[in-house]
Scaffold this motif. Structure first.
Motif, PDB file in Angstrom:
ATOM      1  N   ARG B  64       0.886  -0.730   0.108  1.00 15.55           N
ATOM      2  CA  ARG B  64       0.144  -0.410   0.426  1.00 15.55           C
ATOM      3  C   ARG B  64       0.521   1.505  -0.002  1.00 15.55           C
ATOM      4  O   ARG B  64       0.605   1.949  -0.743  1.00 15.55           O
ATOM      5  N   PHE B  65       1.651   0.842   0.688  1.00 18.74           N
ATOM      6  CA  PHE B  65       2.882   2.007   0.418  1.00 18.74           C
ATOM      7  C   PHE B  65       3.063   2.699  -0.099  1.00 18.74           C
ATOM      8  O   PHE B  65       3.181   3.642  -0.945  1.00 18.74           O
ATOM      9  N   TRP B  66       2.986   1.571  -1.393  1.00 17.43           N
ATOM     10  CA  TRP B  66       4.192   1.702  -2.770  1.00 17.43           C
ATOM     11  C   TRP B  66       3.226   1.819  -4.065  1.00 17.43           C
ATOM     12  O   TRP B  66       3.729   3.093  -4.479  1.00 17.43           O
ATOM     13  N   VAL B  67       2.326   1.916  -3.384  1.00 17.37           N
ATOM     14  CA  VAL B  67       1.082   2.899  -4.259  1.00 17.37           C
ATOM     15  C   VAL B  67       1.005   3.767  -4.320  1.00 17.37           C
ATOM     16  O   VAL B  67       0.790   4.798  -4.586  1.00 17.37           O
ATOM     17  N   SER B  68       1.070   4.041  -2.788  1.00 14.09           N
ATOM     18  CA  SER B  68       1.156   6.131  -2.807  1.00 14.09           C
ATOM     19  C   SER B  68       2.057   6.649  -3.376  1.00 14.09           C
ATOM     20  O   SER B  68       1.812   7.530  -3.589  1.00 14.09           O
ATOM     21  N   VAL B  69       3.166   5.708  -3.379  1.00 12.88           N
ATOM     22  CA  VAL B  69       4.627   6.316  -3.621  1.00 12.88           C
ATOM     23  C   VAL B  69       4.809   6.805  -5.015  1.00 12.88           C
ATOM     24  O   VAL B  69       5.173   7.525  -5.520  1.00 12.88           O
ATOM     25  N   LYS B  70       3.934   5.392  -6.078  1.00 17.34           N
ATOM     26  CA  LYS B  70       3.330   5.934  -7.421  1.00 17.34           C
ATOM     27  C   LYS B  70       2.687   6.709  -7.789  1.00 17.34           C
ATOM     28  O   LYS B  70       2.990   7.534  -8.119  1.00 17.34           O
ATOM     29  N   ASN B  71       1.517   6.819  -6.220  1.00 14.30           N
ATOM     30  CA  ASN B  71       1.002   8.022  -6.511  1.00 14.30           C
ATOM     31  C   ASN B  71       1.636   9.258  -6.760  1.00 14.30           C
ATOM     32  O   ASN B  71       0.830  10.556  -7.599  1.00 14.30           O
ATOM     33  N   ASN B  72       2.487   9.175  -6.190  1.00 18.05           N
ATOM     34  CA  ASN B  72       2.968  11.079  -5.700  1.00 18.05           C
ATOM     35  C   ASN B  72       3.958  10.889  -7.557  1.00 18.05           C
ATOM     36  O   ASN B  72       4.021  11.783  -7.918  1.00 18.05           O
ATOM     37  N   GLY B  73       4.375   9.937  -7.706  1.00 12.91           N
ATOM     38  CA  GLY B  73       5.334   9.875  -8.867  1.00 12.91           C
ATOM     39  C   GLY B  73       4.485  10.315  -9.794  1.00 12.91           C
ATOM     40  O   GLY B  73       4.820  10.881 -10.854  1.00 12.91           O
ATOM     41  N   TRP B  74       2.594   9.593  -9.917  1.00 15.19           N
ATOM     42  CA  TRP B  74       2.134  10.533 -10.825  1.00 15.19           C
ATOM     43  C   TRP B  74       2.259  12.140 -10.813  1.00 15.19           C
ATOM     44  O   TRP B  74       2.264  12.541 -11.803  1.00 15.19           O
ATOM     45  N   PHE B  75       1.930  12.165  -9.964  1.00 16.31           N
ATOM     46  CA  PHE B  75       1.729  13.703  -9.684  1.00 16.31           C
ATOM     47  C   PHE B  75       3.163  14.126  -9.843  1.00 16.31           C
ATOM     48  O   PHE B  75       2.761  15.909 -10.751  1.00 16.31           O
ATOM     49  N   ILE B  76       4.384  13.665 -10.765  1.00  9.36           N
ATOM     50  CA  ILE B  76       5.301  14.571 -10.370  1.00  9.36           C
ATOM     51  C   ILE B  76       5.216  14.234 -12.187  1.00  9.36           C
ATOM     52  O   ILE B  76       6.211  15.848 -12.792  1.00  9.36           O
ATOM     53  N   LEU B  77       5.326  13.929 -12.509  1.00 12.93           N
ATOM     54  CA  LEU B  77       4.823  13.150 -14.263  1.00 12.93           C
ATOM     55  C   LEU B  77       4.031  14.270 -15.119  1.00 12.93           C
ATOM     56  O   LEU B  77       4.085  14.380 -15.613  1.00 12.93           O
ATOM     57  N   PHE B  78       3.335  14.552 -14.390  1.00 16.60           N
ATOM     58  CA  PHE B  78       1.898  15.100 -14.853  1.00 16.60           C
ATOM     59  C   PHE B  78       2.484  16.493 -14.433  1.00 16.60           C
ATOM     60  O   PHE B  78       1.751  17.419 -15.797  1.00 16.60           O
ATOM     61  N   SER B  79       2.445  16.929 -13.628  1.00 15.41           N
ATOM     62  CA  SER B  79       3.199  18.605 -13.715  1.00 15.41           C
ATOM     63  C   SER B  79       4.672  18.725 -14.713  1.00 15.41           C
ATOM     64  O   SER B  79       4.274  19.620 -15.015  1.00 15.41           O
ATOM     65  N   VAL B  80       5.217  17.815 -14.389  1.00 13.58           N
ATOM     66  CA  VAL B  80       6.430  18.188 -15.694  1.00 13.58           C
ATOM     67  C   VAL B  80       6.206  17.930 -16.532  1.00 13.58           C
ATOM     68  O   VAL B  80       6.777  18.706 -17.559  1.00 13.58           O
ATOM     69  N   PHE B  81       5.294  17.002 -17.261  1.00 15.55           N
ATOM     70  CA  PHE B  81       5.210  16.939 -18.512  1.00 15.55           C
ATOM     71  C   PHE B  81       4.322  17.668 -19.353  1.00 15.55           C
ATOM     72  O   PHE B  81       4.300  17.540 -20.705  1.00 15.55           O
ATOM     73  N   ILE B  82       3.361  17.723 -18.035  1.00 13.75           N
ATOM     74  CA  ILE B  82       1.498  18.025 -18.852  1.00 13.75           C
ATOM     75  C   ILE B  82       1.483  19.071 -17.997  1.00 13.75           C
ATOM     76  O   ILE B  82       1.415  20.338 -19.349  1.00 13.75           O
ATOM     77  N   GLN B  83       1.578  19.860 -17.203  1.00  9.31           N
ATOM     78  CA  GLN B  83       1.088  20.911 -16.433  1.00  9.31           C
ATOM     79  C   GLN B  83       2.602  22.033 -16.887  1.00  9.31           C
ATOM     80  O   GLN B  83       1.606  22.987 -17.309  1.00  9.31           O
ATOM     81  N   VAL B  84       4.131  21.806 -17.411  1.00 12.64           N
ATOM     82  CA  VAL B  84       4.850  22.831 -17.184  1.00 12.64           C
ATOM     83  C   VAL B  84       4.419  23.242 -18.664  1.00 12.64           C
ATOM     84  O   VAL B  84       4.070  24.694 -19.166  1.00 12.64           O
ATOM     85  N   PRO B  85       4.382  22.328 -19.525  1.00 11.89           N
ATOM     86  CA  PRO B  85       4.461  22.858 -21.313  1.00 11.89           C
ATOM     87  C   PRO B  85       2.661  23.799 -21.001  1.00 11.89           C
ATOM     88  O   PRO B  85       2.980  24.409 -21.839  1.00 11.89           O
ATOM     89  N   LEU B  86       1.593  23.285 -20.630  1.00 10.45           N
ATOM     90  CA  LEU B  86       0.729  24.377 -21.027  1.00 10.45           C
ATOM     91  C   LEU B  86       0.966  24.986 -19.918  1.00 10.45           C
ATOM     92  O   LEU B  86       0.380  26.200 -20.478  1.00 10.45           O
TER      93      LEU B  86
END
Lengths: 467, 294
Positions: B64-86
């Motif tokens: 469960r902890f690693w699921v939460s780590v993965k979800n934080n990872g999604w936040f980072i990836l979404f921010s860097v590769f989708i949000q920042v270009p926008l």
């Protein structure tokens, strides 16, 4: 020269800051001494038999969970008690701190207990919470107060708040869980409340076929679907099965317990709950029923307060009925057993016992909150069943609305009762089933068998951790 | 005054208040957290049992902890590769409009000043399966209703979109300030030389705002690592723990379960992970960005 001046200024700044702080302390000390002297003088001048009344203002906090439109009547009762206590205890001002029930229980109060600064009076969950706090000396032992007030034996059940023979909290009321149903719809179909499980399932299927939602569903918070799921596994595996999980006498993966999960899953798969329920809050649960979208709603008897004048279910006054889950075929134990709890109430910080005036306020609060008048007000105005023993004749006289009469009749017709799972198993197990397993079951990510296995694993770890 | 500050005694006198605050509110909690992370403690008891690395072993082996780590990872990836270009795209657009620039800046900044609770509820309406805006629009194309917040395939994406909406405006204002601080002569000279708008944006403006983009990425990563409020408001970490992030995991499984020792272990791990991610970013990317001088 400039260097010396700066040094001098810095020293003056620091010295003055220190002197100011000392001055304050001294003042405080002097004030304290003065107060003590004054009180001493007063004590000397006062008649030898009477203690002087300290009227200096002081504040106490009451953490309550009467927030939201549907809890206004319960809040009004609390406010009336607050008013009476403030009149009785000179100088006292209560600060009311309203917090959502789940947030208070699972986050805020736990954090405050850890930090050692809980409010003086607070909404307290009985088992297992009160026992954990009591073990650590965080709660005020109410036993002598109840004896002094002569109400120790007036409660129907204080077990959830009792630890090592001492009472650490008082239930505000009781509740039972069952199906609220739309009588108008049932009448239009020529139906009555089901008396057999097969009849209930037929009605669910017919309601679905009619294009309506058979049962309200809102499972964003896991405890909501678990009310019904808990009752189902208790029907199949026996009303006492849940109490045996923590002792290791029964297991979550017992085939009969799994049958309960399977029945719930079957109802989900048949579309008997509103689609997308995993995204809906508890408030939406009630709305589905009060709007007529859902025909049945499995909920606690506290929900009857909604079907009163001025409340959100006002339109359904006189149109709502209540029934217990009928007996299931092959079920274990008493098939009339009803899920009943007296697990919600008030607790008092141990620190309140160290201050005479706070202790007086606590006594006054208990005296004014826990009496027949207030218990009946809770029942009549708010639909909360009394936690204190009240004569049946008095109860009958006070129950005037049909729904409450029906609820009381259902409660009286059940031969036994059992508490909800979360007062019987450890917090880890509650978290596992509430936050993960029941939602996985609803979402189709697990099977009833796997759910039983997963829960048993967590249960065994929790049992092994008991010191 | 400068001479006075060279005197160690005076210097210390002036620094002590700030140091005290820093110690009380930052250093002490961190060390206290590290201490409790090696213990088994229910948070209420006076008895604290030292358990060594047990909590860390448990956390690192906790799915469960690693699921939460993965979800934080999604936040980072979404921010860097989708949000920042926008953010960069919209900043360039707004920088080049001639009229109502103030209105656009205010409009995009608005979500940043709203509380997360309000935003969560607002987007809850947008994601509502039956009457929500998204499903209404999809319905026009004959698409079946999507259960945005209750279907684990879409729940995380729904949160990421909402979170991006909330913070995009804040970063746009930062980037916009950087763009508007570029001397207009550079752009004008390029225009005279025949550079198109696209060429000017990609060859002149973008390279000149790299430092601020780097800061935006840095802040996005830090924000992603501490994300919690939006998850609590929108899904409570559900359905079935699929949108849990490290901070909500810490609250739900450590505090709610009376496991403060374990909760502190998670807190320490969040601290360590954040440190590692930000340090990696600094080492790999941020050092390459040079100081811009006009």
């Amino acid at each position: 020269m400039r260097k010396s001046i700066t040094m001098l200024l810095s020293l003056m700044f620091v010295t003055s800051a220190l002197l100011t702080a000392c001055g304050n302390n001294n003042n405080a000390g002097n004030n304290g001494e003065a107060a003590a002297t004054n009180s001493g003088t007063a004590a000397t001048n006062a008649p030898a038999t009477e203690e002087p009344v300290n009227t200096e203002p002081f504040e106490m906090t009451i953490r309550h969970t009467q927030v939201g439109a549907d809890k206004q009547k319960r809040l009004a009762i609390l406010e009336d008690v607050v008013g009476k206590v403030q009149e009785e205890v000179p100088g006292l001002t209560f600060k009311l701190d309203g917090v959502d029930s789940d947030v208070n229980r699972k986050e805020k109060l736990r954090g405050e207990m850890a930090a050692g600064n809980p409010p003086e009076i607070f909404d307290l969950f009985g088992s297992p919470d009160s026992k954990i706090y009591a073990k650590e000396g965080k709660l005020l032992d109410l036993t002598p107060i109840l004896e002094e007030l002569g109400i120790k034996d007036k409660f129907s059940n204080l077990d959830p708040f009792t630890y090592e023979g001492k009472i650490y909290g008082l239930p505000i009321g009781g509740s039972g869980e069952g199906f609220f149903y739309n009588k108008e719809y049932y009448a239009s179909k020529g139906w009555k409340a089901p008396t057999t499980f097969a009849e209930l399932e037929q009605q669910l299927a017919d309601i679905k076929a009619d294009g309506k939602v058979p049962m309200a569903g809102a499972s964003k918070a896991g405890w909501v679907p678990l009310m019904l799921a808990n009752h189902l596994w208790s029907r199949y595996a026996g009303p006492d099965v849940t109490a045996k999980f923590a002792t290791g006498e029964a297991k979550w993966n017992d085939p009969n317990v799994v049958k309960g999960f399977a029945k719930y899953k079957e109802w989900v798969d048949k579309g008997y709950f509103k689609k997308g329920e995993l995204g809906f809050e508890y408030a939406e649960y009630t709305t589905q029923f009060t709007s007529g979208e859902a025909i049945l709603m499995y909920d606690g008897t506290w929900k009857s307060s909604v079907f009163k004048a001025g409340q959100s279910g006002e339109g359904l006054i006189g149109k709502v009925g209540f029934f217990n889950i009928p007996a299931v075929e092959g079920g274990v134990g008493d098939q009339t057993a009803l899920m009943r709890d007296v697990n919600n109430g008030y607790g008092f910080s141990a620190s309140a016992g160290e201050d005479e005036r706070q202790l007086a306020a606590v006594k006054s609060f208990i005296k004014n909150m826990y009496n027949e008048e207030m218990q009946l007000r809770g029942l009549v105005e708010d639909g909360v069943l009394p936690a204190m023993k009240i004569d049946q004749a008095v109860l009958n006289k006070n129950i005037t609305d049909d729904l409450m009469s029906e609820i009381v009749a259902v409660l009286n017709s059940s031969e036994s009762s059992f508490p909800a799972f979360d007062s019987l198993v450890q917090a880890d197990v509650t978290t596992e089933i509430s936050n993960i397993q029941i939602q996985k079951l609803i979402g189709g990510q697990t099977t009833p068998e796997k759910m039983g296995e997963a829960l048993q694993k967590v249960q065994e770890e929790a049992n092994a951790a008991v010191e | 005054m400068n001479k006075a500050l060279r005197n160690p005694l005076v210097f210390i006198l002036f620094v002590i208040p700030a140091l005290t605050l820093f110690f009380v509110f930052f250093i002490y909690p961190i060390f206290s957290s590290i201490y409790y992370s090696f213990t088994s403690w229910n948070g209420v008891s006076d008895t604290v049992k030292y358990t060594g690395l047990d909590n860390f072993k448990k956390a690192l082996g906790d799915d469960r902890f690693w699921v939460s780590v993965k979800n934080n990872g999604w936040f980072i990836l979404f921010s860097v590769f989708i949000q920042v270009p926008l953010i960069v795209f919209f900043s360039l657009l707004i920088a080049n409009v001639k009229k109502l620039k103030g209105l656009y800046k205010t409009a995009v900044f608005m979500p940043s000043i709203m509380s997360t609770a309000v935003i969560g509820i607002l987007w809850g309406f947008i994601y509502e399966p039956n009457i929500g805006l998204f499903n209404k629009l999809l319905g026009l194309f004959g698409v079946e209703p999507i259960y945005w917040l209750s279907d684990e395939r879409f729940a995380m994406l729904s949160i990421l979109i909402t979170n991006a909406w909330q913070w995009t405006g804040f970063y746009i204002v930062m980037v916009l300030a950087a763009i508007l601080s570029i001397p207009s002569e550079l752009d004008e000279a390029a225009a005279i030389d025949g550079a198109t708008g696209f060429q000017r944006a990609t060859r002149i403006t973008l390279p000149l705002i790299v430092p601020i983009i780097s800061v935006v990425i840095m802040l996005s990563i830090a924000g992603a690592m501490k994300a919690a409020d939006i998850v609590i408001v929108m899904t409570k970490g559900g359905p079935a723990g699929s949108t849990e992030v490290m901070a909500t995991y810490m609250i739900k499984y450590a505090i709610t379960n009376f496991k403060y020792g374990y909760g502190n272990t998670i807190a320490v791990l969040i601290f360590v992970f954040t440190l590692v991610v930000t340090a990696l970013y600094q080492l790999l990317f941020n050092r390459r960005s040079e100081r811009i001088e006009y």
